[in-house]
Design an enzyme around this catalytic site. Structure first.
Site, PDB file in Angstrom:
ATOM      1  N   SER A   1      20.662 -36.810   0.882  1.00 37.23           N
ATOM      2  CA  SER A   1      20.970 -38.339   1.146  1.00 37.23           C
ATOM      3  C   SER A   1      20.907 -38.960  -0.375  1.00 37.23           C
ATOM      4  O   SER A   1      21.675 -40.034  -0.434  1.00 37.23           O
ATOM      5  CB  SER A   1      20.117 -38.899   1.903  1.00 37.23           C
ATOM      6  OG  SER A   1      18.545 -38.742   1.718  1.00 37.23           O
TER       7      SER A   1
ATOM      8  N   ARG B   1      15.006 -40.868   4.904  1.00 38.52           N
ATOM      9  CA  ARG B   1      13.902 -41.199   5.601  1.00 38.52           C
ATOM     10  C   ARG B   1      13.959 -42.744   6.156  1.00 38.52           C
ATOM     11  O   ARG B   1      13.265 -42.913   7.181  1.00 38.52           O
ATOM     12  CB  ARG B   1      12.630 -41.075   4.482  1.00 38.52           C
ATOM     13  CG  ARG B   1      12.179 -39.823   4.186  1.00 38.52           C
ATOM     14  CD  ARG B   1      11.115 -39.623   3.362  1.00 38.52           C
ATOM     15  NE  ARG B   1      10.942 -38.164   3.002  1.00 38.52           N
ATOM     16  CZ  ARG B   1      10.064 -37.754   1.804  1.00 38.52           C
ATOM     17  NH1 ARG B   1       9.410 -38.590   1.257  1.00 38.52           N
ATOM     18  NH2 ARG B   1      10.244 -36.734   1.670  1.00 38.52           N
TER      19      ARG B   1
ATOM     20  N   LYS C   1       4.796 -34.728   0.044  1.00 32.86           N
ATOM     21  CA  LYS C   1       5.055 -33.447   0.796  1.00 32.86           C
ATOM     22  C   LYS C   1       4.758 -32.220  -0.292  1.00 32.86           C
ATOM     23  O   LYS C   1       5.211 -31.043   0.263  1.00 32.86           O
ATOM     24  CB  LYS C   1       6.376 -33.312   1.559  1.00 32.86           C
ATOM     25  CG  LYS C   1       6.786 -34.538   2.529  1.00 32.86           C
ATOM     26  CD  LYS C   1       7.842 -34.354   3.377  1.00 32.86           C
ATOM     27  CE  LYS C   1       7.855 -35.532   4.171  1.00 32.86           C
ATOM     28  NZ  LYS C   1       9.118 -35.498   5.319  1.00 32.86           N
TER      29      LYS C   1
ATOM     30  N   LYS D   1      17.832 -26.707  -0.974  1.00 32.70           N
ATOM     31  CA  LYS D   1      17.761 -28.347  -0.906  1.00 32.70           C
ATOM     32  C   LYS D   1      16.626 -28.838  -1.771  1.00 32.70           C
ATOM     33  O   LYS D   1      15.469 -28.462  -1.883  1.00 32.70           O
ATOM     34  CB  LYS D   1      17.386 -28.574   0.734  1.00 32.70           C
ATOM     35  CG  LYS D   1      17.280 -29.975   1.181  1.00 32.70           C
ATOM     36  CD  LYS D   1      16.821 -30.195   2.386  1.00 32.70           C
ATOM     37  CE  LYS D   1      16.601 -31.651   2.855  1.00 32.70           C
ATOM     38  NZ  LYS D   1      16.401 -31.922   4.342  1.00 32.70           N
TER      39      LYS D   1
ATOM     40  N   TYR E   1      26.927 -35.373   3.988  1.00 27.77           N
ATOM     41  CA  TYR E   1      27.222 -36.610   4.588  1.00 27.77           C
ATOM     42  C   TYR E   1      28.729 -36.816   4.201  1.00 27.77           C
ATOM     43  O   TYR E   1      29.223 -37.818   4.903  1.00 27.77           O
ATOM     44  CB  TYR E   1      26.129 -37.731   4.199  1.00 27.77           C
ATOM     45  CG  TYR E   1      24.908 -37.298   4.413  1.00 27.77           C
ATOM     46  CD1 TYR E   1      24.520 -37.474   5.743  1.00 27.77           C
ATOM     47  CD2 TYR E   1      24.111 -36.860   3.652  1.00 27.77           C
ATOM     48  CE1 TYR E   1      23.064 -36.893   5.966  1.00 27.77           C
ATOM     49  CE2 TYR E   1      22.769 -36.542   3.822  1.00 27.77           C
ATOM     50  CZ  TYR E   1      22.347 -36.455   4.939  1.00 27.77           C
ATOM     51  OH  TYR E   1      21.099 -36.194   5.404  1.00 27.77           O
TER      52      TYR E   1
ATOM     53  N   GLU F   1       9.999 -16.701  -1.431  1.00 27.50           N
ATOM     54  CA  GLU F   1      10.201 -17.475  -0.090  1.00 27.50           C
ATOM     55  C   GLU F   1      11.376 -16.707   0.421  1.00 27.50           C
ATOM     56  O   GLU F   1      11.184 -16.529   1.798  1.00 27.50           O
ATOM     57  CB  GLU F   1      10.428 -19.080  -0.468  1.00 27.50           C
ATOM     58  CG  GLU F   1       9.382 -19.835  -0.768  1.00 27.50           C
ATOM     59  CD  GLU F   1       8.564 -20.054   0.582  1.00 27.50           C
ATOM     60  OE1 GLU F   1       8.921 -19.598   1.748  1.00 27.50           O
ATOM     61  OE2 GLU F   1       7.615 -20.998   0.482  1.00 27.50           O
TER      62      GLU F   1
ATOM     63  N   LYS G   1      13.009 -25.452  -0.150  1.00 25.91           N
ATOM     64  CA  LYS G   1      13.133 -26.837   0.047  1.00 25.91           C
ATOM     65  C   LYS G   1      12.088 -27.451  -0.986  1.00 25.91           C
ATOM     66  O   LYS G   1      10.923 -27.249  -0.849  1.00 25.91           O
ATOM     67  CB  LYS G   1      13.051 -27.223   1.480  1.00 25.91           C
ATOM     68  CG  LYS G   1      12.931 -28.654   1.555  1.00 25.91           C
ATOM     69  CD  LYS G   1      13.062 -29.006   2.948  1.00 25.91           C
ATOM     70  CE  LYS G   1      13.025 -30.512   3.194  1.00 25.91           C
ATOM     71  NZ  LYS G   1      13.010 -30.981   4.429  1.00 25.91           N
TER      72      LYS G   1
HETATM   73  C1  PBG Z   1      12.355 -33.246   6.597  1.00 26.48           C
HETATM   74  C2  PBG Z   1      13.745 -33.388   6.122  1.00 26.48           C
HETATM   75  C3  PBG Z   1      14.369 -33.897   4.966  1.00 26.48           C
HETATM   76  C4  PBG Z   1      15.594 -34.156   5.013  1.00 26.48           C
HETATM   77  C5  PBG Z   1      15.949 -33.619   6.244  1.00 26.48           C
HETATM   78  N1  PBG Z   1      14.804 -33.261   7.017  1.00 26.48           N
HETATM   79  C6  PBG Z   1      13.258 -34.434   3.771  1.00 26.48           C
HETATM   80  C7  PBG Z   1      12.150 -35.131   4.006  1.00 26.48           C
HETATM   81  O1  PBG Z   1      12.236 -36.047   4.553  1.00 26.48           O
HETATM   82  O2  PBG Z   1      11.129 -34.730   3.359  1.00 26.48           O
HETATM   83  C8  PBG Z   1      16.245 -34.676   3.853  1.00 26.48           C
HETATM   84  C9  PBG Z   1      17.688 -34.764   4.086  1.00 26.48           C
HETATM   85  C10 PBG Z   1      18.467 -35.620   3.357  1.00 26.48           C
HETATM   86  O3  PBG Z   1      17.671 -36.308   2.321  1.00 26.48           O
HETATM   87  O4  PBG Z   1      19.543 -35.805   3.327  1.00 26.48           O
HETATM   88  N2  PBG Z   1      12.350 -32.313   7.589  1.00 26.48           N
END
Ligand code: PBG
Length: 334
Positions: free
Chosen positions: A282, A212, A225, A256, A321, A241, A202
């Site tokens: 997203s 978010r 992050k 991801k 999605y 990893e 990730k």
């Molecule tokens: C964090 C989390 C994220 C997404 C799902 N769980 C990333 C983040 O906020 O750092 C992102 C999913 C998306 O963007 O569709 N645990």
């Protein structure tokens, strides 16, 4: 000057592209309903289906509506759903303690969806970001996301989610040692058959913005992050990893975001031959839909091309999605 047949020694790649029937015969990858996982957003209340400003055609559902949506997804042939909560702001704290509430939003949604669609797979996530008052995925102490305490917390959350009826526990927070700790916790509670989907690679990405907003962490997140997610410049590190996650007991691994990291999917698939998933996040969704809304992209073709790209890279399944849309397209074409 040489003729083309002299140049290519009579080889002509275009022969196999002349007709659709021929293209079908030589097609190397296919996308099917079996490849789809639909991430949904749930929110408190009842009877709520609220559109999200940055994710065109994606709604946030109250638990009752999520159950209906899940049933529709099941009827469309989608194998599994993933749940992300937008909990009330006053329930969020420094340690994300609401993740442990057996009657919390995620666990309520799991139970309602299980009732509505018993054969639909349910994937939950133990990351703390929807539960913390700072939007980070772990527990924040003196400006540091503390690893071991976070792992303790999410391992307990895994058991709570399994008890609610989740089929697969995923971990998207990139703490060290989490997969092994979650495995231990699940086994100790008797959930030896509950699988773990690890967000193995990730990346600290700019493409998570609309998510978010959907889980209400966009305003509260301070800093980024990058002390726990991977550096977008790295690739070998994803192998390392994955090696650790697999040795700790991951049943599935995931990359991801998706489209900017297709090379990572291919490397992990080649190296480990494990079930390897992609998350079309997203921001990727929003990019495609922005192109569509501006009339720059053909919606159906752009979506389906993004899907086959994941399959070509080696993904076994795709969090997207677009899942209901893709399922409808696939059903229409079959
Ligand atoms: C964090 C989390 C994220 C997404 C799902 N769980 C990333 C983040 O906020 O750092 C992102 C999913 C998306 O963007 O569709 N645990």
């Amino acid at each position: 000057m040489r003729s083309i047949d002299e140049i290519t020694s009579n080889r002509r790649m275009r022969r196999n592209r002349r007709f659709e029937w021929n293209r079908r015969l030589v097609r190397e990858n296919t996308l099917s309903l079996n490849d789809l996982i639909w991430p949904i957003f749930v929110t408190e209340g009842t009877g709520i289906v609220e559109p999200l400003a940055t994710l065109k055609n994606v709604d946030r559902y109250s638990v009752d509506e999520a159950a209906k949506a899940a049933k529709r997804a099941f009827n469309l042939g989608i194998p599994a759903i993933a749940i992300f909560p937008n909990i009330a702001l006053e329930k969020r704290d420094l340690t994300g303690s609401a993740v442990l509430d057996p009657d919390g939003l995620v666990n309520q949604a799991v139970r309602a969806i299980k009732l509505a669609a018993p054969d639909l797979g349910i994937i939950t996530d133990v990351a703390l970001d929807p539960f913390t008052s700072h939007g980070h995925d772990g527990i924040l102490r003196d400006g540091i996301i503390v690893n071991d305490e976070t792992v303790e917390q999410i391992s307990r959350a895994a058991v709570v989610q399994a008890r609610a009826g989740a089929d697969i526990i995923s971990c998207s927070e990139m703490m060290d040692g989490r997969v092994g700790a979650i495995r231990d916790a699940l086994n100790e509670a008797g959930y030896n058959d509950i699988g773990i989907l690890s967000y193995t690679a990730k990346f600290a990405s700019a493409f998570y913005g609309p998510y978010r907003e959907a889980v209400g962490t966009d305003q509260m997140l301070k800093g980024d992050k990058s002390t726990y997610f991977m550096d977008p410049a790295n690739s070998d590190e994803a192998i390392y990893e994955a090696m650790l996650d697999i040795s700790e007991g991951a049943d599935m691994i995931m990359v991801k975001p998706g489209m900017p990291y297709l090379d990572i999917i291919r490397r992990l698939k080649d190296e480990f031959s494990m079930p390897t998933f992609a998350y079309q996040v997203s921001g990727e969704y929003a990019m495609i839909m922005a192109g569509v809304e501006n009339g720059f992209l053909d919606e159906e073709r752009a979506i389906m091309e993004s899907m086959i790209g994941f399959k070509r890279a080696g993904a076994d399944a795709i969090f997207t999605y677009f899942a209901p849309k893709v399922a409808e397209i696939l059903q229409r074409k079959s």
